[in-house]
Design a protein around this motif. Sequence first.
Motif, short mmCIF file in Angstrom:
data_model
loop_
_atom_site.label_atom_id
_atom_site.label_comp_id
_atom_site.label_asym_id
_atom_site.label_seq_id
_atom_site.Cartn_x
_atom_site.Cartn_y
_atom_site.Cartn_z
N ASP A 232 69.26 28.09 30.26
CA ASP A 232 67.95 28.23 30.90
C ASP A 232 68.05 28.10 32.42
O ASP A 232 68.76 27.25 32.94
CB ASP A 232 67.00 27.16 30.37
CG ASP A 232 66.69 27.30 28.90
OD1 ASP A 232 66.99 28.37 28.33
OD2 ASP A 232 66.15 26.35 28.32
N ALA B 154 65.64 31.68 22.33
CA ALA B 154 64.53 31.34 23.22
C ALA B 154 64.57 32.18 24.48
O ALA B 154 65.60 32.23 25.17
CB ALA B 154 64.60 29.85 23.57
N LEU B 155 63.47 32.86 24.74
CA LEU B 155 63.34 33.72 25.91
C LEU B 155 61.99 33.47 26.58
O LEU B 155 61.13 32.81 26.01
CB LEU B 155 63.39 35.19 25.50
CG LEU B 155 64.67 35.68 24.85
CD1 LEU B 155 64.44 37.05 24.24
CD2 LEU B 155 65.77 35.74 25.87
N THR B 156 61.80 34.05 27.74
CA THR B 156 60.52 33.99 28.42
C THR B 156 59.83 35.34 28.21
O THR B 156 60.39 36.39 28.54
CB THR B 156 60.72 33.72 29.92
OG1 THR B 156 61.56 32.58 30.06
CG2 THR B 156 59.41 33.46 30.61
N TRP C 248 58.34 41.00 23.04
CA TRP C 248 58.04 39.62 22.66
C TRP C 248 57.41 39.58 21.26
O TRP C 248 57.76 38.74 20.43
CB TRP C 248 57.10 39.00 23.69
CG TRP C 248 56.77 37.57 23.39
CD1 TRP C 248 55.59 37.09 22.94
CD2 TRP C 248 57.63 36.45 23.53
NE1 TRP C 248 55.67 35.73 22.79
CE2 TRP C 248 56.91 35.31 23.14
CE3 TRP C 248 58.96 36.30 23.95
CZ2 TRP C 248 57.46 34.02 23.15
CZ3 TRP C 248 59.51 35.02 23.96
CH2 TRP C 248 58.76 33.91 23.57
N SER D 95 69.47 29.83 24.08
CA SER D 95 68.29 29.71 24.92
C SER D 95 68.56 30.33 26.29
O SER D 95 69.48 29.92 27.00
CB SER D 95 67.90 28.25 25.08
OG SER D 95 66.69 28.15 25.80
N ARG E 22 65.86 31.10 28.66
CA ARG E 22 64.58 31.10 29.38
C ARG E 22 64.81 31.18 30.89
O ARG E 22 65.75 30.60 31.42
CB ARG E 22 63.80 29.84 29.05
CG ARG E 22 63.28 29.80 27.65
CD ARG E 22 62.45 28.54 27.44
NE ARG E 22 62.01 28.43 26.08
CZ ARG E 22 62.52 27.57 25.21
NH1 ARG E 22 63.48 26.73 25.55
NH2 ARG E 22 62.06 27.53 23.98
N ASP E 23 63.93 31.88 31.56
CA ASP E 23 63.92 31.96 33.02
C ASP E 23 65.27 32.39 33.59
O ASP E 23 65.87 31.70 34.40
CB ASP E 23 63.49 30.62 33.63
CG ASP E 23 62.10 30.23 33.18
OD1 ASP E 23 61.21 31.12 33.19
OD2 ASP E 23 61.88 29.07 32.83
N GLU F 143 59.52 38.07 30.90
CA GLU F 143 60.75 38.75 31.34
C GLU F 143 61.10 39.94 30.46
O GLU F 143 61.62 40.93 30.96
CB GLU F 143 61.93 37.77 31.33
CG GLU F 143 61.83 36.72 32.41
CD GLU F 143 63.06 35.84 32.46
OE1 GLU F 143 63.68 35.77 33.53
OE2 GLU F 143 63.39 35.22 31.43
#
Length: 119
Positions: A12, A66-68, A77, A38, A40-41, A71
């Motif tokens: 992340d 896990a993603l944002t 999503w 993960s 994320r960001d 993005e």
Amino acid sequence: MLNCTLEVLVLDGNRLGSDWGVRLAETAARNRTLTQLSLRDNRLDVRAGRALLKAFRHCPYLVELALTADEVGVDLWEEFKVVFSQKKASIHPDALYKETQLTMQQSELLKSYGQHGHD
């Protein structure tokens, strides 16, 4: 002897970008031990999102990714959410319970980390 198999990878906030997202997707698709990833960001984009979705969809071992959402885009999503729900439904409840259990070796190792800080 400790198990040196990578099961969880959290990257992340590393600003990896799209190319790294695609590379990680390719790697995750071939990996047989990674269960959680993960990202994320990380400044991913739709291209990286598509590659990660393909890996997530086809890799039976990878059960959490896990993603944002902003993005990878809203459409992707939504697809991730569907695949996650399908994977979650296909996992036997005992396997989920087992994931939360520590072996005696893992428990002792964690205790040893706490002891070093208080010497």
